[in-house]
Design an enzyme around this catalytic site. Structure first.
Site, mmCIF file in Angstrom:
data_model
loop_
_atom_site.group_PDB
_atom_site.id
_atom_site.type_symbol
_atom_site.label_atom_id
_atom_site.label_comp_id
_atom_site.label_asym_id
_atom_site.label_seq_id
_atom_site.Cartn_x
_atom_site.Cartn_y
_atom_site.Cartn_z
ATOM 1 N N LYS A 29 -8.949 10.813 2.874
ATOM 2 C CA LYS A 29 -8.542 9.622 2.110
ATOM 3 C C LYS A 29 -7.442 8.852 2.840
ATOM 4 O O LYS A 29 -7.539 7.640 3.006
ATOM 5 C CB LYS A 29 -8.080 10.057 0.714
ATOM 6 C CG LYS A 29 -7.591 8.942 -0.177
ATOM 7 C CD LYS A 29 -7.607 9.333 -1.635
ATOM 8 C CE LYS A 29 -6.475 10.262 -2.037
ATOM 9 N NZ LYS A 29 -5.143 9.610 -2.059
ATOM 10 N N SER A 30 -6.412 9.555 3.272
ATOM 11 C CA SER A 30 -5.291 8.871 3.935
ATOM 12 C C SER A 30 -5.764 8.138 5.186
ATOM 13 O O SER A 30 -5.358 6.999 5.458
ATOM 14 C CB SER A 30 -4.226 9.890 4.365
ATOM 15 O OG SER A 30 -3.568 10.404 3.254
ATOM 16 N N SER A 174 8.158 10.382 2.723
ATOM 17 C CA SER A 174 6.952 9.773 2.155
ATOM 18 C C SER A 174 6.197 9.016 3.239
ATOM 19 O O SER A 174 6.724 8.069 3.838
ATOM 20 C CB SER A 174 7.330 8.797 1.033
ATOM 21 O OG SER A 174 6.259 7.900 0.806
ATOM 22 N N GLN A 176 3.658 7.169 2.740
ATOM 23 C CA GLN A 176 3.319 5.822 2.258
ATOM 24 C C GLN A 176 4.463 4.856 2.545
ATOM 25 O O GLN A 176 4.250 3.737 3.016
ATOM 26 C CB GLN A 176 3.025 5.860 0.757
ATOM 27 C CG GLN A 176 1.755 6.615 0.425
ATOM 28 C CD GLN A 176 1.506 6.720 -1.062
ATOM 29 O OE1 GLN A 176 2.291 6.236 -1.874
ATOM 30 N NE2 GLN A 176 0.406 7.352 -1.433
ATOM 31 N N ASP A 321 0.067 17.186 -1.834
ATOM 32 C CA ASP A 321 -1.146 16.946 -2.622
ATOM 33 C C ASP A 321 -1.847 18.257 -3.002
ATOM 34 O O ASP A 321 -2.777 18.257 -3.814
ATOM 35 C CB ASP A 321 -2.119 16.046 -1.848
ATOM 36 C CG ASP A 321 -1.615 14.605 -1.798
ATOM 37 O OD1 ASP A 321 -0.680 14.262 -2.557
ATOM 38 O OD2 ASP A 321 -2.152 13.823 -0.996
#
Ligand code: S3P
Length: 457
Positions: A29-30, A174, A176, A321
């Site tokens: 996904k990332s 993080s 993101q 995750d």
């Protein structure tokens, strides 16, 4: 309808005495989000294979198309992205990021330095997640970006304008946040650096390299120069380790189980789960077979009785995750497991500490909730439960795995969210275990009705 706009699908999972077979995971996904963003910003084409056609990544794909990138969807997992050399075009529609924090935070970084206005919005879960962590440093770069309330929640109103580079010391590890600022840095004047407290997943760093764009790295600091060009390149997205984690734990904890996962992403900033399972007594063999942009290979897992462990400190970013499924591993292990320093779990798709504590208890697992984690007493007798997913894909799939070890069937309510990251989870559940009641294919309303009526058991 569920809290996140999915129809309220119920998944009924029967206990299983078997977990065996060979399986390949859908794309990571990332990496899929990043492949579309990097490819879209690059000069020239990028052929992306094994792209994850999960709802989260499809939001990013649609956003990049709306921003002027021509992306040919050759089939569901193969894309030909025609990069626009960083020259995006305004979109007059607000951009829907669905359930995806990655889509919203990465796109905000891209959009902050454009010469046009944009709006990013998401579902109810995403609209409650903190965006202040990106708004504050972007504002220091000169961005005009506004969220709602003290947490700076979506919708985000971005009034694109010229940015200047900053040196940012991030208080949280993080990926993101790091990626958001480095992407904004591409459109800023001067250099932008990000220093993180501990290593978060490094897909962005690897993709800058793969797209032939110089990104300086010194210790925990990354530095990008404004105006750096990304050059299109083909990319094979390896299987998603975070999706594999559900099967890795299921097989590792079931004596007699034997599982092989091929073409699996084995990036060491993602595979902390393996170290934890090895400490718990797991039997796992990892073979890296290729290293093109990202390392990938084969994982073989043999089941045995696990024992409790401690999970915390610098390890947390690497397993962030996987903590819901590690809580399941803890429930199946003998003895106590302590998870600490994991307060970030409270601001994921749901509060994963509260959600997992409630779900584990429903199965009969003693759990003590802490502000930054939980203490789980493993080895209790498990009974099939009625649980809800809290609209969180990883909570839903973690419960499905625990259900395999319980006595009697388990009903998991609101499982449409699984499609955000692992649309073929139910198919793999059927193939790798003794399931007879879970229907193959997409979980439609008729499957929900069937599950509710008990048909197909
Ligand atoms: C991701 C980073 C992690 C992770 C998320 C995907 C990414 O979030 O939990 O599922 O692709 O960069 P944080 O950066 O908030 O830790």
């Amino acid at each position: 309808m569920s809290s996140n706009g999915h129809s309220e699908q119920v998944l009924v999972v029967q206990p299983s005495r078997r977990i065996e077979g060979e399986v390949r995971m859908p794309g990571d996904k990332s990496i899929s989000h990043r492949a579309v963003i990097f490819g879209g910003l690059a000069d020239g084409p990028s052929h992306i294979t094994n792209f994850l056609p999960g709802e989260d990544c499809l939001c990013t794909l649609a956003a990049m198309q709306a921003l002027g990138c021509s992306i040919e969807v050759i089939d569901r997992t193969t894309l030909l992205v025609h990069g626009v050399s960083g020259k995006l075009r305004p979109t007059f529609e607000a951009i829907d990021c669905g359930n995806s924090g990655t889509a919203m935070r990465l796109l905000a970084g891209v959009l902050a330095g454009q010469s046009f206005r944009s709006v990013l919005f998401g579902d109810r879960s995403l609209s409650g997640r903190p965006m202040k962590r990106i708004i504050d440093p972007l504002a220091k770069m000169g961005a005009d970006i506004k969220g709602e309330g003290p947490k700076g929640c979506a919708p985000l109103q971005i009034n694109g304008r010229p940015l200047k580079g900053i040196d940012y010391h991030s208080p949280i590890a993080s990926a993101q946040l790091k990626t958001c600022l480095l992407l904004a840095g591409l459109f800023a004047n001067g250099a932008t650096s990000v220093t993180e407290p501990t290593q978060s997943r490094d897909h962005t760093e690897r993709l800058f390299d793969h797209f032939h764009a110089p990104l300086a790295k010194e210790g925990r600091t990354l530095r990008i120069l404004g105006g750096t060009t990304l050059h299109g390149n083909d990319l094979l997205v390896p299987g998603d380790f975070s999706s594999a984690a559900f099967w890795i734990v299921a097989a590792a904890a079931m004596p007699g189980a034997a599982l092989t996962i091929t073409q699996l992403g084995l990036n060491p900033t993602r595979t902390g789960l393996l170290s934890v399972l090895l400490r718990m007594g797991g039997q796992i063999r990892e073979t890296v077979e290729a290293n093109v942009a990202e390392p990938y290979g084969t994982l073989q897992v043999v089941g045995r009785q696990l024992k409790g462990t401690q999970i915390g400190g610098d390890e947390i970013a690497n397993v962030i995750d996987e903590l819901p499924i590690l809580a399941v591993a803890a429930a199946l292990a003998e003895g106590e497991t302590v998870i600490s320093n994991a307060e970030e779990l409270r601001v994921k798709e749901t509060d994963r500490i509260a959600a997992m504590a409630e779900c584990l208890r429903a199965f009969g697992v003693p759990v003590e909730e802490k502000p930054d984690g939980m203490i789980i007493q493993g080895g209790a007798k498990l009974t099939g439960a009625q649980v809800k997913s809290f609209g969180d894909h990883r909570v839903a799939m973690s419960c499905a795995i625990l259900a395999l070890f319980a006595q009697g069937p388990t009903r998991i309510v609101d499982t449409g969210c699984i499609a955000t990251s692992y649309p073929t989870f139910v198919k793999d559940l059927n193939e790798l275990t003794d399931q007879t009641s879970v229907r193959l294919g997409s979980m439609t309303d008729s499957v929900m009705r069937m599950a509710k009526s008990g048909e197909g058991k």
